[in-house]
Design a protein around this motif. Sequence first.
Motif, PDB file in Angstrom:
ATOM      1  N   SER A   1       5.874   9.538  -1.918  1.00 13.08           N
ATOM      2  CA  SER A   1       6.093   8.558  -0.863  1.00 13.08           C
ATOM      3  C   SER A   1       6.795   9.232   0.307  1.00 13.08           C
ATOM      4  O   SER A   1       7.654  10.092   0.119  1.00 13.08           O
TER       5      SER A   1
ATOM      6  N   VAL B   1       3.011   5.271   0.033  1.00 15.10           N
ATOM      7  CA  VAL B   1       2.575   6.112  -1.082  1.00 15.10           C
ATOM      8  C   VAL B   1       1.313   6.857  -0.657  1.00 15.10           C
ATOM      9  O   VAL B   1       0.420   6.276  -0.032  1.00 15.10           O
TER      10      VAL B   1
ATOM     11  N   THR C   1      -3.180  -0.033   1.474  1.00 19.45           N
ATOM     12  CA  THR C   1      -3.809   1.074   0.752  1.00 19.45           C
ATOM     13  C   THR C   1      -4.138   0.719  -0.696  1.00 19.45           C
ATOM     14  O   THR C   1      -4.990   1.349  -1.317  1.00 19.45           O
TER      15      THR C   1
ATOM     16  N   THR D   1       1.610  -0.114   1.570  1.00 16.84           N
ATOM     17  CA  THR D   1       0.942  -0.194   0.265  1.00 16.84           C
ATOM     18  C   THR D   1       0.083  -1.437   0.116  1.00 16.84           C
ATOM     19  O   THR D   1      -0.876  -1.438  -0.667  1.00 16.84           O
TER      20      THR D   1
ATOM     21  N   ASP E   1       7.537  -0.785  -2.399  1.00 16.75           N
ATOM     22  CA  ASP E   1       6.240  -1.207  -1.873  1.00 16.75           C
ATOM     23  C   ASP E   1       6.434  -2.176  -0.701  1.00 16.75           C
ATOM     24  O   ASP E   1       7.503  -2.783  -0.545  1.00 16.75           O
TER      25      ASP E   1
ATOM     26  N   LEU F   1      -2.031   1.235  -3.056  1.00 18.50           N
ATOM     27  CA  LEU F   1      -1.233   2.149  -3.869  1.00 18.50           C
ATOM     28  C   LEU F   1       0.124   1.517  -4.156  1.00 18.50           C
ATOM     29  O   LEU F   1       0.481   0.488  -3.592  1.00 18.50           O
ATOM     30  N   THR F   2       0.890   2.136  -5.052  1.00 16.97           N
ATOM     31  CA  THR F   2       2.180   1.559  -5.416  1.00 16.97           C
ATOM     32  C   THR F   2       3.131   2.641  -5.904  1.00 16.97           C
ATOM     33  O   THR F   2       2.705   3.723  -6.316  1.00 16.97           O
ATOM     34  N   HIS F   3       4.425   2.350  -5.833  1.00 18.33           N
ATOM     35  CA  HIS F   3       5.476   3.303  -6.202  1.00 18.33           C
ATOM     36  C   HIS F   3       5.700   3.295  -7.714  1.00 18.33           C
ATOM     37  O   HIS F   3       6.760   2.889  -8.205  1.00 18.33           O
TER      38      HIS F   3
ATOM     39  N   THR G   1       8.752  -0.016  -7.661  1.00 17.61           N
ATOM     40  CA  THR G   1       7.863  -0.840  -6.850  1.00 17.61           C
ATOM     41  C   THR G   1       8.598  -1.692  -5.826  1.00 17.61           C
ATOM     42  O   THR G   1       7.962  -2.320  -4.972  1.00 17.61           O
TER      43      THR G   1
END
Length: 208
Positions: free
Chosen positions: A120, A160, A110, A107, A144, A112-114, A141
Amino acid sequence: MIRTFISLAALAASPLAAQDADPQTDHETTLVVLETTAGDITVALETERAPITSRNFLRYADEDRFDGTVFYRAMHLDWGDPPNGLIQGGTQNDPDRVLDGIAHEPTDQTGLTHTDGALSMARLEPGTATGDFSIMIKDQTGLDAQPASEDANLRAGYAVFGYVVEGMDVVRAIHASPRDPDAGEGWMKGQMLAQPVTIIDVRRVSED
């Protein structure tokens, strides 16, 4: 062995702040619907920001490798407002379904995050993700990537690759399904659904 996530203890010890990730952006995405016996879940795959992981998921969908699999796990977290945790489903190492593992897209690369509704990849070591995935319920998160961690697993985090855009009520209903208190191994004991929810079909959303 089922590809899975880090333990509850590790997740609880990693309360990272959410990154600046928003599925509603101008980044390229591909819509996919997961038709389940509990209802439909529509997701936007991050084909631009997480191309390797998204392409892998799309291959499983296009080749019908998800069809007939199940959501089998519901992790419930005992902090924050319920419901809180994740659901997990996919191919469960079925040799007739799984493909080779894919390169890990952390992450911190990218962006992106949880967050709530994030998809995921489940995995063992980085680079082993195949056809099992989870959907977050509330922000998780701690999953991550944590570049400063001394633990290689936490440093890599989990990949993610999309977000639910419709059907979070279905995700929450699956999460609320009864669990078997005796099923599962180790810290996963008690997280397995008593009656797994079947994934009937996974397909791209028509642009028509």
